[in-house]
Scaffold this motif. Structure first.
Motif, PDB file in Angstrom:
ATOM      1  N   CYS A  88      31.890 -36.321  34.191  1.00 24.48           N
ATOM      2  CA  CYS A  88      31.425 -35.127  33.487  1.00 24.48           C
ATOM      3  C   CYS A  88      30.009 -34.761  33.943  1.00 24.48           C
ATOM      4  CB  CYS A  88      31.459 -35.370  31.982  1.00 24.48           C
ATOM      5  SG  CYS A  88      31.289 -33.881  30.978  1.00 24.48           S
ATOM      6  N   GLY A  89      29.146 -35.770  34.013  1.00 27.40           N
ATOM      7  CA  GLY A  89      27.770 -35.536  34.439  1.00 27.40           C
ATOM      8  C   GLY A  89      27.687 -35.063  35.885  1.00 27.40           C
ATOM      9  N   ARG A  90      28.504 -35.631  36.752  1.00 31.71           N
ATOM     10  CA  ARG A  90      28.489 -35.257  38.166  1.00 31.71           C
ATOM     11  C   ARG A  90      29.033 -33.850  38.381  1.00 31.71           C
ATOM     12  NH1 ARG A  90      27.850 -39.267  41.985  1.00 31.71           N
ATOM     13  NH2 ARG A  90      29.352 -38.266  43.385  1.00 31.71           N
ATOM     14  N   TRP A  91      30.073 -33.487  37.640  1.00 33.05           N
ATOM     15  CA  TRP A  91      30.577 -32.115  37.717  1.00 33.05           C
ATOM     16  C   TRP A  91      29.535 -31.139  37.174  1.00 33.05           C
ATOM     17  CZ3 TRP A  91      35.420 -29.734  39.028  1.00 33.05           C
ATOM     18  CH2 TRP A  91      36.356 -30.595  39.621  1.00 33.05           C
ATOM     19  N   HIS A  92      28.865 -31.531  36.106  1.00 35.44           N
ATOM     20  CA  HIS A  92      27.838 -30.670  35.500  1.00 35.44           C
ATOM     21  C   HIS A  92      26.719 -30.360  36.501  1.00 35.44           C
ATOM     22  CE1 HIS A  92      24.959 -29.002  32.709  1.00 35.44           C
ATOM     23  NE2 HIS A  92      24.128 -30.013  32.872  1.00 35.44           N
ATOM     24  N   LEU A  93      26.348 -31.332  37.303  1.00 37.63           N
ATOM     25  CA  LEU A  93      25.266 -31.155  38.272  1.00 37.63           C
ATOM     26  C   LEU A  93      25.747 -30.574  39.597  1.00 37.63           C
ATOM     27  CD1 LEU A  93      23.232 -34.462  37.728  1.00 37.63           C
ATOM     28  CD2 LEU A  93      22.708 -32.171  36.859  1.00 37.63           C
ATOM     29  N   GLY A  94      27.049 -30.424  39.757  1.00 36.90           N
ATOM     30  CA  GLY A  94      27.578 -29.893  41.011  1.00 36.90           C
ATOM     31  C   GLY A  94      27.695 -30.927  42.105  1.00 36.90           C
ATOM     32  N   ILE A  95      27.485 -32.198  41.767  1.00 39.89           N
ATOM     33  CA  ILE A  95      27.608 -33.282  42.746  1.00 39.89           C
ATOM     34  C   ILE A  95      29.080 -33.487  43.104  1.00 39.89           C
ATOM     35  CG2 ILE A  95      27.223 -35.763  43.152  1.00 39.89           C
ATOM     36  CD1 ILE A  95      24.916 -35.583  41.144  1.00 39.89           C
ATOM     37  N   GLN A  96      29.938 -33.245  42.137  1.00 40.25           N
ATOM     38  CA  GLN A  96      31.372 -33.474  42.297  1.00 40.25           C
ATOM     39  C   GLN A  96      32.101 -32.242  41.772  1.00 40.25           C
ATOM     40  OE1 GLN A  96      32.567 -37.176  40.563  1.00 40.25           O
ATOM     41  NE2 GLN A  96      34.743 -36.683  40.572  1.00 40.25           N
ATOM     42  N   GLY A  97      32.933 -31.628  42.584  1.00 40.70           N
ATOM     43  CA  GLY A  97      33.692 -30.467  42.133  1.00 40.70           C
ATOM     44  C   GLY A  97      32.839 -29.212  42.019  1.00 40.70           C
ATOM     45  N   GLN A  98      33.466 -28.153  41.525  1.00 41.81           N
ATOM     46  CA  GLN A  98      32.800 -26.858  41.400  1.00 41.81           C
ATOM     47  C   GLN A  98      32.961 -26.318  39.969  1.00 41.81           C
ATOM     48  OE1 GLN A  98      34.725 -24.494  44.415  1.00 41.81           O
ATOM     49  NE2 GLN A  98      33.369 -25.225  46.041  1.00 41.81           N
ATOM     50  N   ASN A  99      32.087 -25.377  39.616  1.00 40.78           N
ATOM     51  CA  ASN A  99      32.144 -24.675  38.325  1.00 40.78           C
ATOM     52  C   ASN A  99      31.828 -25.574  37.133  1.00 40.78           C
ATOM     53  OD1 ASN A  99      32.923 -22.263  39.680  1.00 40.78           O
ATOM     54  ND2 ASN A  99      35.038 -23.030  39.741  1.00 40.78           N
ATOM     55  N   GLY A 100      31.032 -26.616  37.372  1.00 37.78           N
ATOM     56  CA  GLY A 100      30.524 -27.427  36.268  1.00 37.78           C
ATOM     57  C   GLY A 100      31.601 -28.110  35.445  1.00 37.78           C
ATOM     58  N   ILE A 101      31.286 -28.297  34.162  1.00 36.88           N
ATOM     59  CA  ILE A 101      32.203 -29.009  33.268  1.00 36.88           C
ATOM     60  C   ILE A 101      33.511 -28.238  33.078  1.00 36.88           C
ATOM     61  CG2 ILE A 101      32.499 -29.892  30.918  1.00 36.88           C
ATOM     62  CD1 ILE A 101      29.525 -30.498  30.863  1.00 36.88           C
ATOM     63  N   GLU A 102      33.428 -26.902  33.066  1.00 38.22           N
ATOM     64  CA  GLU A 102      34.653 -26.098  32.952  1.00 38.22           C
ATOM     65  C   GLU A 102      35.571 -26.371  34.140  1.00 38.22           C
ATOM     66  OE1 GLU A 102      35.797 -24.118  30.512  1.00 38.22           O
ATOM     67  OE2 GLU A 102      34.078 -24.650  29.262  1.00 38.22           O
ATOM     68  N   GLY A 103      34.971 -26.559  35.303  1.00 37.97           N
ATOM     69  CA  GLY A 103      35.774 -26.889  36.477  1.00 37.97           C
ATOM     70  C   GLY A 103      36.454 -28.243  36.336  1.00 37.97           C
ATOM     71  N   PHE A 104      35.739 -29.212  35.755  1.00 34.74           N
ATOM     72  CA  PHE A 104      36.317 -30.544  35.522  1.00 34.74           C
ATOM     73  C   PHE A 104      37.485 -30.448  34.541  1.00 34.74           C
ATOM     74  CE2 PHE A 104      35.477 -35.020  33.631  1.00 34.74           C
ATOM     75  CZ  PHE A 104      36.423 -35.582  34.480  1.00 34.74           C
ATOM     76  N   LEU A 105      37.310 -29.668  33.483  1.00 37.35           N
ATOM     77  CA  LEU A 105      38.385 -29.490  32.509  1.00 37.35           C
ATOM     78  C   LEU A 105      39.626 -28.885  33.167  1.00 37.35           C
ATOM     79  CD1 LEU A 105      36.387 -28.200  29.412  1.00 37.35           C
ATOM     80  CD2 LEU A 105      37.759 -30.285  29.500  1.00 37.35           C
ATOM     81  N   LYS A 106      39.427 -27.880  34.015  1.00 33.03           N
ATOM     82  CA  LYS A 106      40.568 -27.246  34.686  1.00 33.03           C
ATOM     83  C   LYS A 106      41.260 -28.236  35.621  1.00 33.03           C
ATOM     84  CE  LYS A 106      39.559 -22.343  34.332  1.00 33.03           C
ATOM     85  NZ  LYS A 106      39.492 -21.051  35.037  1.00 33.03           N
TER      86      LYS A 106
END
Length: 369
Positions: free
Chosen positions: A228-246
Motif C-alpha cells: 500500500c505504501g509503495r503504491w502510494h509513493l509510486g514506487i510500485q504500480g500506477q495511480n496510487g492506492i486506487e491503482g492498488f485496489l483496482k
C-alpha cells in the motif's frame, strides 16, 4: 440485619447491571456497602454479570473500581472473559483483554474462553481472543530503547495500528480501504512495517509460548501495508492506492475471479520467513493443489487458519472486500452483493463486463426451476 442489608444491596446492584444503569451502579459502589468483587450464591462477581449481559460501560466502570478481571471463584471456574465470549460481545471481550484478562484460563472442564466461544458459535469473539495484541504491547515501541534516539513508532499511530491488527477480515481490499482512512499509517509505512516484523519475530522467540498463527497474521498485515505504501509513493504500480485496489479487484475475463487478490495472498504466504513452522506448511498444503479460481481460495485458507473458523458458512459476502452480511445487491444482475456503496462503485469497472451475462444466466436458471 447487616447480612440482609448486604444481600439487598447486592440484588440492587445486579438488577441495575442487567438494566445497564451505569449511574445507578456507580452510586451503589460509591455508598461502599458492597465490594466490587462480591460473590453471589454461584460465585459470580458483578463484572462476570456485566460481561455476560454485554454491558461494556459497566464493565469499564467495574474495572476502574478495581474488579478482578481474572477472578476464578465461580462454582465452575468461569472467568469474566468466558462470560464475555459466551455473550458474543466484541466490545466487552476487548475491554477485558486490554485490562489483562488471561486467555489461557480454563474452567472446571478444561475449556478456555476461546474454546467456549467456538462451541457456542461466537466466532468473532474467538478470533479477537486468538489474535489480540494489546495497546500495552504496542506502547513498548513508542518509547526510546537502549541506544535509540527516536522510538520505532510514533505514539499517534498506536490506536489505528491496533485496530489494523485486530481486523479479522483479511481481504487485502478491506485492509487497504482501512488504510486509506488512516493515511498516517501509510505515510509512515516503513516504521510501522518494521514494528509488525519485530512483533512477528517475537511471536516465535520462546518455543513454550510461540504463536505461529499470530506471527503469520502480522507478517501478512506487514505485506499489505508495505505494498500500500509503495503504491502510494509510486514506487510500485500506477495511480496510487486506487491503482492498488483496482489491481486486487480486477476480475479474470472468463469469470470475474479476482486474480490480483489470489496472487497477492499466495505471494505473501510464500514470503513468510519461517519455513519450519506448522502454520506455513498447513497453508501451503491447502493452497498449492488448488487451481486459481477454485475453492478454497487463498483468502479462504488464510482466514480459516488465522481466525480459526472452519465450519461457518457465511452468506451475502461483499464481492469487493469479502465483508460478511453484505446487504446491497447489484440492481441489474442481482447476483452479487456489496457491504457499502463505495464497494459497489469500486467493483463496477470489472463487474460491468460480466453483469449482463450473470443476469441472463440467473434469469435462465429461474425459468428452469
Amino acid at each position: 440485619m447487616a447480612a440482609e442489608l448486604k444481600e439487598m444491596v447486592r440484588k440492587q446492584l445486579l438488577e441495575n447491571i442487567n438494566q445497564g444503569n451505569v449511574e445507578e451502579v456507580r452510586r451503589i459502589l460509591d455508598v461502599g456497602q458492597i465490594k466490587v468483587d462480591s460473590l453471589d450464591e454461584n460465585g459470580m462477581t458483578p463484572l462476570m454479570q456485566a460481561a455476560y449481559k454485554g454491558k461494556h460501560d459497566i464493565c469499564q466502570l467495574l474495572i476502574k473500581r478495581g474488579a478482578d478481571v481474572n477472578c476464578n471463584k465461580h462454582e465452575h471456574k468461569y472467568s469474566p472473559l468466558m462470560f464475555a465470549c459466551l455473550s458474543g460481545s466484541l466490545e466487552v471481550t476487548k475491554i477485558l483483554l486490554e485490562a489483562g484478562a488471561d486467555k489461557t484460563a480454563q474452567n472446571d472442564i478444561k475449556r478456555t474462553a476461546a474454546q467456549l466461544g467456538a462451541f457456542t458459535g461466537r466466532h468473532e469473539c474467538v478470533s479477537l481472543i486468538n489474535n489480540f495484541v494489546s495497546m500495552k504491547d504496542l506502547e513498548y515501541y513508542t518509547k526510546v530503547q537502549g541506544l535509540e534516539t527516536t522510538p520505532k513508532l510514533d505514539p499517534k499511530l498506536l490506536e489505528p495500528l491496533q485496530k489494523y491488527i485486530l481486523n479479522n477480515n483479511l481481504s487485502p481490499v478491506r485492509l487497504v480501504l482501512y488504510l486509506q482512512e488512516n493515511m498516517g499509517v501509510v505515510e509512515e509505512y516503513k516504521s510501522v512495517v518494521n514494528v509488525l516484523h519485530l512483533k512477528c519475530e517475537s511471536c516465535l522467540k520462546d518455543s513454550h509460548t510461540a504463536n505461529e498463527v499470530m506471527s503469520m497474521k502480522l507478517h501478512y498485515l506487514a505485506c499489505v501495508l508495505q505494498h500500500c505504501g509503495r503504491w502510494h509513493l509510486g514506487i510500485q504500480g500506477q495511480n496510487g492506492i486506487e491503482g492498488f485496489l483496482k489491481y486486487l479487484i480486477k476480475g479474470r475475463p472468463s469469470d470475474g475471479f479476482p486474480l490480483g487478490t489470489e496472487d497477492f495472498i499466495r505471494q505473501a504466504i510464500r514470503e513468510f520467513s519461517f519455513p519450519e513452522t506448522t502454520v506455513l506448511r498447513q497453508l501451503v498444503t491447502s493452497i498449492a493443489p488448488v487451481n486459481k479460481g477454485d475453492e478454497p481460495t487463498a483468502l479462504t485458507c488464510l482466514s480459516q487458519v488465522i481466525n480459526g473458523i472452519q465450519s461457518v458458512q457465511h452468506t451475502n459476502i461483499c464481492a469487493t472486500c469479502s465483508q460478511h452480511n453484505a446487504e446491497k445487491r447489484c440492481s441489474a444482475c442481482k447476483t452479487v452483493t456489496y457491504c457499502h456503496t463505495r464497494c459497489q462503485k469500486l467493483h463496477w469497472f470489472t463487474h460491468k463486463k460480466h453483469c449482463k451475462l450473470a443476469a441472463a444466466k440467473d434469469a435462465a436458471e429461474n425459468q428452469t426451476s
